[in-house]
Structure formats: C-alpha cells, structure tokens
Design a protein around this motif. Structure first.
Motif, short mmCIF file in Angstrom:
data_model
loop_
_atom_site.label_atom_id
_atom_site.label_comp_id
_atom_site.label_asym_id
_atom_site.label_seq_id
_atom_site.Cartn_x
_atom_site.Cartn_y
_atom_site.Cartn_z
N VAL A 5 0.87 -1.17 0.00
CA VAL A 5 0.00 0.00 0.00
C VAL A 5 0.91 1.22 0.00
CG1 VAL A 5 -1.65 1.35 1.37
CG2 VAL A 5 -1.97 -1.13 1.11
N ILE A 6 0.63 2.15 -0.91
CA ILE A 6 1.38 3.39 -1.03
C ILE A 6 0.43 4.53 -0.68
CG2 ILE A 6 2.71 4.88 -2.56
CD1 ILE A 6 3.11 2.31 -4.35
N SER A 15 5.53 7.01 -9.13
CA SER A 15 6.79 6.44 -9.60
C SER A 15 7.11 5.12 -8.90
CB SER A 15 7.94 7.43 -9.38
OG SER A 15 7.75 8.57 -10.16
N LEU A 16 6.86 5.06 -7.60
CA LEU A 16 7.10 3.83 -6.86
C LEU A 16 6.22 2.70 -7.36
CD1 LEU A 16 8.36 2.15 -4.61
CD2 LEU A 16 6.69 3.17 -3.03
N ALA A 17 4.95 2.97 -7.56
CA ALA A 17 4.03 1.93 -8.03
C ALA A 17 4.46 1.37 -9.37
CB ALA A 17 2.61 2.50 -8.12
N ILE A 18 4.79 2.24 -10.32
CA ILE A 18 5.23 1.79 -11.64
C ILE A 18 6.56 1.05 -11.55
CG2 ILE A 18 5.94 2.56 -13.94
CD1 ILE A 18 2.90 2.72 -13.43
N LYS A 19 7.48 1.55 -10.74
CA LYS A 19 8.80 0.91 -10.59
C LYS A 19 8.67 -0.50 -10.03
CE LYS A 19 13.27 1.28 -10.95
NZ LYS A 19 13.91 1.46 -12.24
N LEU A 20 7.76 -0.68 -9.07
CA LEU A 20 7.55 -2.02 -8.52
C LEU A 20 7.16 -2.99 -9.63
CD1 LEU A 20 5.60 -1.08 -5.28
CD2 LEU A 20 7.79 -2.28 -5.37
N ARG A 21 6.28 -2.57 -10.51
CA ARG A 21 5.86 -3.44 -11.61
C ARG A 21 7.00 -3.68 -12.61
NH1 ARG A 21 2.29 -5.89 -8.94
NH2 ARG A 21 0.18 -5.05 -8.97
N ALA A 103 4.32 2.11 2.15
CA ALA A 103 5.19 3.22 1.76
C ALA A 103 4.42 4.52 1.98
CB ALA A 103 5.61 3.10 0.30
N LEU A 104 5.07 5.47 2.64
CA LEU A 104 4.50 6.80 2.85
C LEU A 104 5.17 7.77 1.90
CD1 LEU A 104 4.43 6.83 6.76
CD2 LEU A 104 2.59 6.17 5.19
N THR A 105 4.42 8.26 0.94
CA THR A 105 4.96 9.18 -0.06
C THR A 105 4.10 10.44 -0.09
OG1 THR A 105 3.67 8.18 -1.86
CG2 THR A 105 5.88 7.28 -1.45
#
Length: 121
Positions: A5-6, A15-21, A103-105
């Motif tokens: 969960v972000i 960016s984090l969500a896409i990078k994870l994929r 993740a806290l963004t």
C-alpha cells in the motif's frame, strides 16, 4: 488484501508503483490519494495548465490506462485516517486495507519563517 500500500498519490507514489511493476513485483499494489484526480504534475498546474497553455492529458504523470494495465489499484478521494503497523492495516474511514509493506509518499508541508525575518515574502 495484502501486498504493498502506497499512501500519497503524487509523483513519488506514482513512480514507486510503476517501478515495482517494472522490477517484476507481482503482488497487489494500491496507491491511495486524497485528491479525486490521478497523479498529476504540480508545477505546470499553475504555470501552464491554468493559463490554457497545456492540455489536461499532458498534466497527468502517466496515462490513466497505465495504472490499469499494470494492475495498480488507484484509490482516489480517499483519506487514510489511521495506520496500525502491528496489525498491518490502514484505515480509510470505516474501511481497512491490509498490507505486507507500506510506503508513505505524502510529501510535506513547508514550515514558514516568522514575518520578522522574511516569512511574508
């Protein structure tokens, strides 16, 4: 639901969500944001978009289909009201979402200087 969960659907969260994929993460990815809009660029909002010099589609960080195509759940207009790290859940009002990793963004709010030393400039 488990997975990642972000919290914070700005540039860092997106960016984090896409990078994870792109790195091959196959678990659930949920991106939560308070605003009712998909992640968008903040600087051009006031500099070009509101002046009519930029199309709305160009304001978004990524096409909205990209989140769907990468199986990233966007939870927009949602406010996280509590985080329970022991239970591994975040609360969105009366709803809870389980997570394996969080993740806290959310970014930050600047601390303003006092008026006497230039805070009103």
């Amino acid at each position: 639901m488990s997975g990642i969960v972000i919290i914070g659907a700005g540039q860092a969260g997106s960016s984090l969500a896409i990078k994870l994929r792109t790195l091959g993460y196959e678990g659930a990815v949920t991106l939560i944001g308070e605003e009712p809009y998909a992640p968008y660029q903040r600087p051009p909002l006031s500099k070009t978009y509101l002046l009519g010099e930029m199309a709305l589609e160009r304001l978004y960080l990524r096409p909205q289909e990209l989140y769907r195509d990468h199986n990233i759940e966007l939870r927009l207009a949602a406010q996280v009201t509590a985080i329970d790290p022991v239970a591994g859940v975040v609360s969105l009002g009366h709803e809870t979402l389980a997570y394996d990793q969080l993740a806290l963004t959310t970014g930050s709010t600047p601390r303003l200087l006092p008026e006497a030393i230039g805070g009103g400039l």
